[in-house]
Design a protein around this motif. Structure first.
Motif, PDB file in Angstrom:
ATOM      1  N   UNK A   1       0.841  -1.200   0.000  1.00  0.00           N
ATOM      2  CA  UNK A   1       0.000   0.000   0.000  1.00  0.00           C
ATOM      3  C   UNK A   1       0.873   1.246   0.000  1.00  0.00           C
ATOM      4  N   UNK A   2       0.546   2.179  -0.894  1.00  0.00           N
ATOM      5  CA  UNK A   2       1.283   3.434  -1.038  1.00  0.00           C
ATOM      6  C   UNK A   2       0.378   4.600  -0.661  1.00  0.00           C
ATOM      7  N   UNK A   3       0.907   5.552   0.106  1.00  0.00           N
ATOM      8  CA  UNK A   3       0.184   6.783   0.413  1.00  0.00           C
ATOM      9  C   UNK A   3       0.667   7.837  -0.580  1.00  0.00           C
ATOM     10  N   UNK A   4      -0.199   8.204  -1.514  1.00  0.00           N
ATOM     11  CA  UNK A   4       0.159   9.162  -2.561  1.00  0.00           C
ATOM     12  C   UNK A   4      -0.059  10.601  -2.107  1.00  0.00           C
ATOM     13  N   UNK A   5      -1.154  10.832  -1.368  1.00  0.00           N
ATOM     14  CA  UNK A   5      -1.486  12.171  -0.874  1.00  0.00           C
ATOM     15  C   UNK A   5      -2.140  12.022   0.496  1.00  0.00           C
ATOM     16  N   UNK A   6      -1.941  13.021   1.346  1.00  0.00           N
ATOM     17  CA  UNK A   6      -2.620  13.050   2.642  1.00  0.00           C
ATOM     18  C   UNK A   6      -2.536  14.461   3.204  1.00  0.00           C
ATOM     19  N   UNK A   7      -3.686  15.112   3.337  1.00  0.00           N
ATOM     20  CA  UNK A   7      -3.746  16.464   3.887  1.00  0.00           C
ATOM     21  C   UNK A   7      -5.192  16.830   4.170  1.00  0.00           C
ATOM     22  N   UNK A   8      -5.397  17.614   5.225  1.00  0.00           N
ATOM     23  CA  UNK A   8      -6.702  18.208   5.524  1.00  0.00           C
ATOM     24  C   UNK A   8      -7.844  17.199   5.585  1.00  0.00           C
ATOM     25  N   UNK A   9      -7.584  16.031   6.164  1.00  0.00           N
ATOM     26  CA  UNK A   9      -8.637  15.042   6.327  1.00  0.00           C
ATOM     27  C   UNK A   9      -8.951  14.243   5.085  1.00  0.00           C
ATOM     28  N   UNK A  10      -8.071  14.279   4.120  1.00  0.00           N
ATOM     29  CA  UNK A  10      -8.233  13.509   2.881  1.00  0.00           C
ATOM     30  C   UNK A  10      -6.948  12.728   2.619  1.00  0.00           C
ATOM     31  N   UNK A  11      -7.096  11.605   1.943  1.00  0.00           N
ATOM     32  CA  UNK A  11      -5.912  10.817   1.591  1.00  0.00           C
ATOM     33  C   UNK A  11      -6.205  10.043   0.312  1.00  0.00           C
ATOM     34  N   UNK A  12      -5.178   9.849  -0.473  1.00  0.00           N
ATOM     35  CA  UNK A  12      -5.252   9.033  -1.683  1.00  0.00           C
ATOM     36  C   UNK A  12      -4.199   7.945  -1.560  1.00  0.00           C
ATOM     37  N   UNK A  13      -4.651   6.700  -1.575  1.00  0.00           N
ATOM     38  CA  UNK A  13      -3.758   5.552  -1.450  1.00  0.00           C
ATOM     39  C   UNK A  13      -3.871   4.686  -2.685  1.00  0.00           C
ATOM     40  N   UNK A  14      -2.850   3.854  -2.897  1.00  0.00           N
ATOM     41  CA  UNK A  14      -2.796   2.962  -4.056  1.00  0.00           C
ATOM     42  C   UNK A  14      -2.405   1.565  -3.594  1.00  0.00           C
ATOM     43  N   UNK A  15      -3.175   0.590  -4.055  1.00  0.00           N
ATOM     44  CA  UNK A  15      -2.872  -0.815  -3.794  1.00  0.00           C
ATOM     45  C   UNK A  15      -2.455  -1.450  -5.114  1.00  0.00           C
ATOM     46  N   UNK A  16      -1.161  -1.767  -5.286  1.00  0.00           N
ATOM     47  CA  UNK A  16      -0.728  -2.380  -6.538  1.00  0.00           C
ATOM     48  C   UNK A  16      -1.167  -3.847  -6.599  1.00  0.00           C
ATOM     49  N   UNK A  17      -1.417  -4.347  -7.796  1.00  0.00           N
ATOM     50  CA  UNK A  17      -1.781  -5.767  -7.908  1.00  0.00           C
ATOM     51  C   UNK A  17      -0.566  -6.641  -7.610  1.00  0.00           C
ATOM     52  N   UNK A  18      -0.812  -7.741  -6.935  1.00  0.00           N
ATOM     53  CA  UNK A  18       0.232  -8.731  -6.664  1.00  0.00           C
ATOM     54  C   UNK A  18      -0.475 -10.038  -6.340  1.00  0.00           C
ATOM     55  N   UNK A  19       0.224 -11.150  -6.441  1.00  0.00           N
ATOM     56  CA  UNK A  19      -0.412 -12.432  -6.099  1.00  0.00           C
ATOM     57  C   UNK A  19      -0.977 -12.464  -4.676  1.00  0.00           C
ATOM     58  N   UNK A  20      -0.377 -11.710  -3.765  1.00  0.00           N
ATOM     59  CA  UNK A  20      -0.835 -11.689  -2.372  1.00  0.00           C
ATOM     60  C   UNK A  20      -2.257 -11.151  -2.232  1.00  0.00           C
ATOM     61  N   UNK A  21      -2.670 -10.221  -3.090  1.00  0.00           N
ATOM     62  CA  UNK A  21      -3.966  -9.554  -2.930  1.00  0.00           C
ATOM     63  C   UNK A  21      -5.008  -9.982  -3.968  1.00  0.00           C
ATOM     64  N   UNK A  22      -4.640 -10.889  -4.855  1.00  0.00           N
ATOM     65  CA  UNK A  22      -5.571 -11.326  -5.902  1.00  0.00           C
ATOM     66  C   UNK A  22      -6.366 -12.544  -5.445  1.00  0.00           C
ATOM     67  N   UNK A  23      -7.536 -12.695  -6.009  1.00  0.00           N
ATOM     68  CA  UNK A  23      -8.353 -13.881  -5.765  1.00  0.00           C
ATOM     69  C   UNK A  23      -8.561 -14.602  -7.087  1.00  0.00           C
ATOM     70  N   UNK A  24      -8.973 -15.844  -7.060  1.00  0.00           N
ATOM     71  CA  UNK A  24      -9.239 -16.542  -8.314  1.00  0.00           C
ATOM     72  C   UNK A  24     -10.284 -15.766  -9.129  1.00  0.00           C
ATOM     73  N   UNK A  25     -10.098 -15.723 -10.405  1.00  0.00           N
ATOM     74  CA  UNK A  25     -11.016 -14.990 -11.264  1.00  0.00           C
ATOM     75  C   UNK A  25     -10.453 -13.661 -11.731  1.00  0.00           C
ATOM     76  N   UNK A  26      -9.238 -13.332 -11.294  1.00  0.00           N
ATOM     77  CA  UNK A  26      -8.578 -12.133 -11.802  1.00  0.00           C
ATOM     78  C   UNK A  26      -9.107 -10.828 -11.252  1.00  0.00           C
TER      79      UNK A  26
END
Length: 134
Positions: free
Chosen positions: A22-47
Motif C-alpha cells: 500500500x502506497x500513500x500518494x497524498x494526505x492532507x486536511x482530512x483527505x488521503x489518496x492511497x494505491x494498492x498495486x496488484x500482486x499475487x498476495x492480494x488477488x483472488x481466483x477470477x482475476x
C-alpha cells in the motif's frame, strides 16, 4: 505529517499494509489518496482483487486521512467498516480516495471511494466509524 511519514507509520503499525505494498500518494486536511498495486498476495481466483485486501486498503486509507488531521496523534480505532462492492476491480492497481466526513469528540466518520487505476467509474464505496479512545 507528509504522505511519506504516514506511509512509514502505516507500514510499521500494520505490517500487512507493507506486505500488500500500500502506497500513500497524498494526505492532507482530512483527505488521503492511497494505491494498492496488484500482486499475487492480494488477488483472488477470477482475476480481481480480494475483498479482504480491499477492506484493508479502506481501513488504512481512513487512518491516513485521520492522521493528516491530527498531526500524527493516533487516538482512534475502527469501530465499524462497511464496503459496498459495485463492480469487480480487475487486475489494475486500486486507488482509494478517503475523506473524514465528520470528526467529533468521541466519533470519527469517514468514507472511501475505490476506483481501479485508469477507470472512470468506481468499483466500490466504504463507510467507517472510528471511536476516539483517548
Amino acid at each position: 505529517m507528509t504522505p511519506a511519514d504516514i506511509q512509514a507509520r502505516a507500514h510499521a503499525g500494520v505490517p500487512l499494509a507493507a506486505a500488500m505494498g500500500i502506497e500513500v500518494l497524498e494526505a492532507a486536511s482530512g483527505r488521503a489518496l492511497l494505491r494498492l498495486p496488484p500482486s499475487p498476495l492480494v488477488m483472488r481466483p477470477g482475476g480481481t482483487l480480494s475483498g479482504p485486501a480491499i477492506m484493508g486498503l479502506c481501513d488504512v486509507a481512513i487512518w491516513a486521512a485521520f492522521l493528516s488531521l491530527t498531526g500524527g496523534a493516533d487516538d482512534a480505532r475502527t469501530q465499524n467498516l462497511a464496503v459496498t462492492f459495485l463492480r469487480p476491480t480487475g487486475t489494475a492497481a486500486l486507488l482509494a480516495e478517503a475523506r473524514v466526513v465528520r470528526q467529533g469528540r468521541r466519533v470519527v466518520y469517514a468514507e472511501v471511494w475505490l476506483t481501479p487505476e485508469g477507470a472512470e467509474a468506481p468499483s466500490g464505496h466504504c463507510t467507517s466509524t472510528w471511536m476516539v479512545v483517548a
